[in-house]
Design a protein around this motif. Structure first.
Motif, short mmCIF file in Angstrom:
data_model
loop_
_atom_site.label_atom_id
_atom_site.label_comp_id
_atom_site.label_asym_id
_atom_site.label_seq_id
_atom_site.Cartn_x
_atom_site.Cartn_y
_atom_site.Cartn_z
N LEU A 1 -14.89 -10.12 -6.97
CA LEU A 1 -14.68 -9.02 -7.74
C LEU A 1 -13.34 -8.58 -7.59
O LEU A 1 -12.68 -8.84 -6.53
CB LEU A 1 -15.58 -8.08 -7.32
N ASN A 2 -12.98 -7.84 -8.75
CA ASN A 2 -11.26 -7.41 -8.73
C ASN A 2 -11.31 -6.20 -9.35
O ASN A 2 -11.80 -5.78 -10.30
CB ASN A 2 -10.57 -8.29 -9.70
N ILE A 3 -11.06 -5.18 -8.62
CA ILE A 3 -10.85 -3.75 -8.74
C ILE A 3 -9.43 -3.28 -8.52
O ILE A 3 -9.05 -3.55 -7.41
CB ILE A 3 -11.97 -3.04 -7.94
N GLU B 1 -0.63 -10.09 -16.10
CA GLU B 1 -0.80 -10.92 -15.02
C GLU B 1 -2.10 -11.91 -15.08
O GLU B 1 -2.22 -12.45 -14.15
CB GLU B 1 -0.44 -9.93 -13.82
N ARG B 2 -2.83 -11.78 -15.96
CA ARG B 2 -3.98 -12.53 -16.19
C ARG B 2 -5.02 -12.29 -15.16
O ARG B 2 -5.58 -13.16 -14.61
CB ARG B 2 -3.82 -14.09 -16.08
N LEU B 3 -4.87 -10.84 -14.80
CA LEU B 3 -5.91 -10.37 -13.60
C LEU B 3 -7.14 -9.96 -14.46
O LEU B 3 -7.21 -8.93 -14.88
CB LEU B 3 -5.16 -9.42 -12.83
N GLN B 4 -8.24 -10.45 -14.32
CA GLN B 4 -9.39 -10.09 -14.89
C GLN B 4 -10.24 -9.15 -13.93
O GLN B 4 -10.57 -9.41 -12.74
CB GLN B 4 -10.27 -11.27 -15.12
N GLY B 5 -10.60 -7.93 -14.07
CA GLY B 5 -11.41 -6.83 -13.65
C GLY B 5 -11.16 -5.56 -14.07
O GLY B 5 -11.29 -5.49 -15.14
N ALA C 1 -3.19 -10.46 -6.52
CA ALA C 1 -4.72 -10.19 -6.59
C ALA C 1 -5.11 -11.19 -7.73
O ALA C 1 -6.21 -11.67 -7.73
CB ALA C 1 -4.66 -8.92 -7.26
N ALA C 2 -4.25 -11.56 -8.69
CA ALA C 2 -4.84 -12.43 -10.05
C ALA C 2 -4.62 -13.86 -9.11
O ALA C 2 -5.54 -14.60 -9.74
CB ALA C 2 -3.61 -12.60 -10.92
N GLN C 3 -4.07 -14.27 -8.11
CA GLN C 3 -4.03 -15.71 -7.65
C GLN C 3 -5.25 -15.92 -6.80
O GLN C 3 -5.47 -16.86 -6.29
CB GLN C 3 -2.52 -15.82 -6.91
N PHE C 4 -5.83 -14.78 -6.28
CA PHE C 4 -7.16 -14.67 -5.46
C PHE C 4 -8.31 -15.00 -6.47
O PHE C 4 -9.35 -15.10 -6.01
CB PHE C 4 -7.39 -13.40 -4.83
N ARG C 5 -8.15 -15.06 -7.88
CA ARG C 5 -9.20 -15.19 -8.59
C ARG C 5 -10.08 -16.79 -8.46
O ARG C 5 -11.22 -16.79 -8.95
CB ARG C 5 -8.86 -15.24 -10.02
N GLY C 6 -9.20 -17.44 -7.73
CA GLY C 6 -10.07 -18.75 -7.35
C GLY C 6 -11.10 -18.60 -6.46
O GLY C 6 -12.09 -19.50 -6.42
N GLY C 7 -11.32 -17.60 -5.85
CA GLY C 7 -12.41 -17.24 -4.91
C GLY C 7 -13.71 -16.65 -5.83
O GLY C 7 -14.76 -16.42 -5.34
N ARG C 8 -13.37 -16.09 -7.12
CA ARG C 8 -14.45 -16.10 -8.23
C ARG C 8 -15.30 -14.73 -7.68
O ARG C 8 -16.41 -14.73 -7.43
CB ARG C 8 -15.42 -17.11 -8.33
N SER D 1 -5.10 4.57 -17.14
CA SER D 1 -5.81 3.50 -17.09
C SER D 1 -5.66 2.42 -18.32
O SER D 1 -5.67 1.12 -17.82
CB SER D 1 -7.35 3.98 -17.14
N GLU D 2 -5.57 2.85 -19.29
CA GLU D 2 -5.11 1.99 -20.42
C GLU D 2 -3.88 1.07 -20.34
O GLU D 2 -3.83 -0.23 -20.20
CB GLU D 2 -5.11 2.69 -21.89
N ASN D 3 -2.85 1.78 -19.76
CA ASN D 3 -1.62 1.09 -19.42
C ASN D 3 -1.67 0.26 -18.34
O ASN D 3 -1.03 -0.77 -18.16
CB ASN D 3 -0.29 2.32 -19.08
N LEU D 4 -2.42 0.62 -17.13
CA LEU D 4 -2.69 -0.36 -16.06
C LEU D 4 -3.56 -1.57 -16.42
O LEU D 4 -3.37 -2.50 -15.95
CB LEU D 4 -3.33 0.41 -15.14
N LYS D 5 -4.53 -1.36 -17.24
CA LYS D 5 -5.17 -2.45 -17.92
C LYS D 5 -4.44 -3.58 -18.55
O LYS D 5 -4.40 -4.67 -18.40
CB LYS D 5 -6.38 -1.82 -18.78
N LYS D 6 -3.22 -2.79 -19.69
CA LYS D 6 -2.48 -4.10 -20.07
C LYS D 6 -1.76 -4.61 -18.88
O LYS D 6 -1.37 -5.99 -19.38
CB LYS D 6 -1.52 -2.97 -20.80
N CYS D 7 -1.00 -3.95 -17.93
CA CYS D 7 -0.39 -4.71 -16.97
C CYS D 7 -1.10 -5.80 -16.16
O CYS D 7 -0.61 -6.82 -15.81
CB CYS D 7 0.15 -3.72 -16.06
#
Length: 404
Positions: A134-136, A168-172, A125-132, A158-164
């Motif tokens: 939404l990430n949920i 992976e540098r997944l913004q969303g 999912a993080a590698q799809f961020r080039g499409g600019r 949710s807090e632990n999932l956000k840290k993970c």
């Protein structure tokens, strides 16, 4: 809503006029002192901002409400701009194909603490961020909010999932859903209610079931499928969902009927954040039917990621399924098509004329999504494009002859 002036004759126009008038007068009187005043104002603003951030971090650690926090006016401005843009683009959900981008909704299995059992799907999912887009990220867990403490558990997960996701540098955005319904209904509900207006998921990313053979439903003598537990799918662990194979298939059928693109990640050795693919790596695309170019677009987006960009190349395997397809003609047509859409890829033709692949595909997709499934093979697609081009050329030449 926090700005509530009590002056009876307050007006935004007069306030703006007064600001501009004072600003111009300050420079007319002394431009040096005006610049010094602006510098002093900026310094005070930065000091208040840093102090508020530091106090909020301290308060979050000690779970205290003490400390001074004046709020940030820029948060209010950003919120207002966001709501205004969403209101303006509402009703324009049908973007042009050139503006289409994957708005990802990723489903991930987590343990009791909210840590993903397989974080490879987050890496993809993080590698799809080039499409600019939404990430949920959503994790579905078994539970009910009627039970006391359930909300606190979901927030902790949710807090632990956000840290993970940050690893992976997944913004969303992430959300942990607790439900007593079965897996397929929970997924369909999450797809329907995630997002806001035009900023809603159009692509669903999920993990493949690694133990699907163990989860295949038993069949009785009459041929009817028997679920292991008709009341709940969480038969392995009350905190981790374990859907059956038939429910997983039904989930995919429902997502297709909802006109969502579906990506399934299979495998455990997927490149992660910070990895670099070795020289000679390839991203293989097996093009069997005309899917509107979705496989090409998603593969191209991944190839632009720093993990793949340096050493990985795209390979398109165009599958021919009929004797009418002339391999050199199909290969030339695919190469020209990729050049037109500006995607660099190596083209290979795979001959599967002696198989029933095309007929099997049409038979299965008609059962899953009647009227919405792609029915043209790659050979048929490019033959149709060639026929259309020839008909347009002949009509143009005929029109020119008539005019002369």
């Amino acid at each position: 809503p926090g700005f509530r002036p009590q002056f009876r004759y307050f007006s935004k126009k007069t306030a703006l006029l007064g600001f501009v008038w004072c600003f111009v007068l300050s420079f007319l009187i002394s431009w040096v002192m005006a610049l010094l005043a602006m510098l002093l104002l900026f310094t005070i603003f930065k000091y208040i901002n840093l102090s508020a951030q530091q106090s909020s971090r301290i308060n979050s650690k000690i779970k205290s409400t003490s400390g001074t926090n004046w709020g940030d006016v820029f948060d209010s401005v950003k919120y207002k701009i966001t709501t205004a843009i969403l209101a303006r683009v509402t009703g324009t959900e049908n973007f042009h194909a050139k503006n289409w981008r994957p708005q990802l909704l990723t489903f991930v299995d987590t343990d009791e603490e909210g840590t993903p059992l397989s974080s490879e799907v987050l890496a993809l999912a993080a590698q799809f961020r080039g499409g600019r887009g939404l990430n949920i990220v959503v994790s579905i867990k078994h539970g009910s909010y009627l039970r006391k403490g359930t909300f606190e558990i979901s927030q902790h997960c949710s807090e632990n999932l956000k840290k993970c996701m940050e690893k992976e540098r997944l913004q969303g955005f992430c959300e942990v859903i607790l439900t007593l319904s079965n897996f397929e209904e929970a997924v369909w509900s999450a797809v329907t209610h995630s997002g806001l207006g035009p900023v809603s998921p159009n692509t669903v990313l999920m993990n493949w079931m690694p133990d699907w053979r163990r989860r295949v439903n038993h069949v009785d003598n009459s041929g009817e499928e028997l679920l292991k537990d008709e009341s709940s799918i969480y038969y392995e662990n009350e905190n981790i969902h374990a859907c059956s194979a038939s429910e997983f298939v039904n989930t995919l059928k429902g997502l297709v009927n909802m006109q969502r693109a579906v990506c399934i990640l299979k495998g455990r050795n997927f490149p992660r954040c910070g990895d670099i693919m070795p020289v000679g790596s390839t991203i293989d695309i097996y093009w069997v039917v005309d899917d509107g170019g979705l496989c090409l677009l998603l593969s191209y987006i991944i190839s632009r990621n720093s993990i793949w960009r340096r050493n990985a190349n795209l390979q398109v395997f165009a599958v021919t399924t009929t004797a009418e397809d002339n391999n050199p003609d199909v290969e030339l047509a695919v190469v020209e098509f990729l050049q037109q859409i500006r995607i660099n890829a190596t083209v290979h033709i795979v001959n599967m004329q002696n198989t029933d692949l095309a007929d099997d595909f049409r038979a299965h997709t008609c059962d899953v999504c009647p009227g919405g499934a792609p029915t043209l093979t790659i050979g048929e697609k490019f033959r149709a494009m060639k026929d259309d081009h020839m008909s347009v050329s002949s009509s143009v030449s005929g029109g020119q002859g008539f005019q002369s």
